[in-house]
Scaffold this motif. Structure first.
Motif, PDB file in Angstrom:
ATOM      1  N   MET A  77      79.377  -2.399  14.578  1.00 54.62           N
ATOM      2  CA  MET A  77      78.408  -1.458  13.991  1.00 54.62           C
ATOM      3  C   MET A  77      77.523  -2.184  12.984  1.00 54.62           C
ATOM      4  O   MET A  77      76.305  -1.988  12.946  1.00 54.62           O
ATOM      5  CB  MET A  77      79.150  -0.324  13.265  1.00 54.62           C
ATOM      6  N   LEU A  89      83.931  -1.783  13.666  1.00 50.52           N
ATOM      7  CA  LEU A  89      83.153  -1.706  12.419  1.00 50.52           C
ATOM      8  C   LEU A  89      82.219  -2.908  12.279  1.00 50.52           C
ATOM      9  O   LEU A  89      81.062  -2.772  11.866  1.00 50.52           O
ATOM     10  CB  LEU A  89      84.088  -1.623  11.207  1.00 50.52           C
ATOM     11  N   LEU A  90      82.722  -4.095  12.640  1.00 49.05           N
ATOM     12  CA  LEU A  90      81.864  -5.287  12.569  1.00 49.05           C
ATOM     13  C   LEU A  90      80.732  -5.190  13.595  1.00 49.05           C
ATOM     14  O   LEU A  90      79.593  -5.581  13.306  1.00 49.05           O
ATOM     15  CB  LEU A  90      82.688  -6.557  12.807  1.00 49.05           C
ATOM     16  N   GLN A 141      88.606  -2.898  13.332  1.00 45.82           N
ATOM     17  CA  GLN A 141      87.828  -3.927  12.630  1.00 45.82           C
ATOM     18  C   GLN A 141      86.671  -4.426  13.492  1.00 45.82           C
ATOM     19  O   GLN A 141      85.549  -4.584  13.007  1.00 45.82           O
ATOM     20  CB  GLN A 141      88.732  -5.102  12.264  1.00 45.82           C
TER      21      GLN A 141
END
Lengths: 74, 361
Positions: free
Chosen positions: A37, A34-35, A31
């Motif tokens: 990114m 992804l955040l 998570q």
């Protein structure tokens, strides 16, 4: 755009606080990546570094010549 | 996993999984190479559908139990299986970014020319993220409910322009030979049709997995019929002008004019296309989250729906700078890349499993 990226971060944090899902180490790690990114890409677009980058270059380098070969030989 | 979707839901999901963006991009991809014979390309779509159904059938026969990821574990072992599935993660991520960029180009050209692209992307990202967060059964039900409205709208919108159609534009047949037809077929009949192999993701989620190859065939037949209808209308309404248009299907609907009141129905088509795009995005975002869940051994795909939605939202603008860049990628990269991933990964899994069964076990 960075503010909109922060909305995704806020949404995920809100989920952690409100839903309180049981999470393993990998869940947190993926998570956060992804955040990261999301925010990093938003910063790149916002600061106009965007046009000089082509992250898809490796895919294009591998597959474009093969597809062009097919177009030329059918 | 107890959550199941019905065969009807799977068929509708697959149909909109292809036509979500296919309705607007396939006529463009065909018109780049051929005009009069574009309908033959639409018919040839069925060839790859049969091939995709064959792969799904073979895969289900090789791995009659468990999910796609259980099959990876069996074929490659746990760690190599997870590494192999990273190809799926990369494919699903770049594909999702491509789809979202297609949407914002479409929306920018048609209804929101002055809105910033990241706001358009954000609106759709919130919608599909929420759908995936709600679960695959919700997406399946949405597909079931919307299909009736979408099909009715397609039939009305693509038959009303018949008044301005000229059937002679279909003739002479194959006047420029087969070369332009085969070139036009490369993108729609490879990249789009192979997306049907995504049905493998639903092996353990569908109620009757033994009929999944048949479901792929049914979905493929419906898609072929709709594509044929749209492409014939593009040819007989627009003729050679379709070569120069970014969205030929939309221009066909714009040509509807009956009296002084029935016109500008393209707004309805835009709404319908946005619904189908939403279904497509939800389907492939679910696939992206599920691949991530397996690759990194996460607790649930639902947990990463929001952060993965954010990464897709930002990535769609970073990876594709403009329409020309996107179209070039779609036409000149996706055919071989999709073939390698969508046939290569399940094909390698089946081959590895056969070898393991024969020589190791």
């Amino acid at each position: 755009m960075i503010w909109f990226a922060m909305l995704f971060v806020g949404g995920t944090v809100a989920e952690w606080i409100i839903v309180k899902p049981k999470q393993k180490f990998q869940d947190w790690a993926v998570q956060l990546v992804l955040l990261g990114m999301t925010v990093f890409f938003a910063v790149l677009v916002e600061t106009d570094v965007w046009p000089q980058l082509d992250p898809l270059e490796p895919l294009k380098a591998v597959f474009m010549p093969m597809t062009e070969w097919i177009y030329n030989h059918v | 996993m107890n959550i199941k979707i019905s065969r009807v839901q799977l068929v509708f999901l697959l149909v909109w999984g292809i036509l979500g963006t296919g309705t607007i991009t396939i006529p463009f991809a065909i018109a780049r190479f051929t005009v009069r014979d574009g309908w033959i390309v639409a018919l040839m779509f069925m060839v790859t559908v049969v091939f995709a159904a064959g792969i799904v059938w073979l895969f289900n026969r090789s791995f009659p139990e468990g999910s796609l990821f259980d099959a990876f574990d069996k074929a490659f072992g746990r760690y190599v299986g997870r590494a192999a599935s990273l190809f799926g993660v990369l494919w699903a991520y770049v594909f999702m970014c491509m789809l979202v960029r297609e949407l914002n180009l479409f929306v920018e050209v048609t209804i929101l020319p002055k809105t910033a692209l990241y706001i358009i992307n954000f609106s759709i990202a919130v919608a599909f993220t929420y759908a995936v967060y709600s679960g695959i059964e919700v997406i399946g039900r949405l597909a079931e409910v919307f299909t009736i409205v979408i099909l009715a709208a397609y039939i009305v919108l693509f038959f009303l322009p018949l008044r301005v159609a000229d059937v002679h534009l279909l003739l002479p047949l194959v006047s420029s030979g087969w070369k332009p037809i085969l070139r036009a077929a490369i993108n729609p009949d490879i990249s789009f049709a192979l997306e049907l192999i995504a049905a493998l993701q639903f092996l353990h989620l569908v109620k009757d997995r033994n009929k999944i190859a048949k479901d792929v065939l049914i979905a493929g037949t419906i898609i072929t019929a709709i594509l044929l209808m749209i492409d014939v209308m593009v040819i007989i309404v627009l003729g050679p002008a379709s070569t120069y248009l970014a969205f030929p299907g939309l221009e066909v609907v714009r040509s509807i004019r009956y009296g002084q009141f029935i016109e500008r129905l393209d707004t309805i088509l835009v709404m319908i296309v946005l619904i189908t795009m939403f279904l497509k995005f939800s389907l492939f975002h679910f696939i992206l989250c599920d691949f991530l869940r397996y690759s990194f051994n996460l607790s649930s795909a639902k947990l990463i729906a929001i952060p993965a939605g954010g990464a897709v939202w930002a990535g769609s603008l970073l990876l594709f700078k403009n329409g020309a860049d996107l179209q070039k990628f779609m036409l000149f990269v996706t055919p071989v890349w999709f073939t390698v991933v969508l046939i290569g990964v399940p094909g390698t899994a089946m081959a590895a499993w056969m070898i393991r069964k024969r020589f190791i076990s």
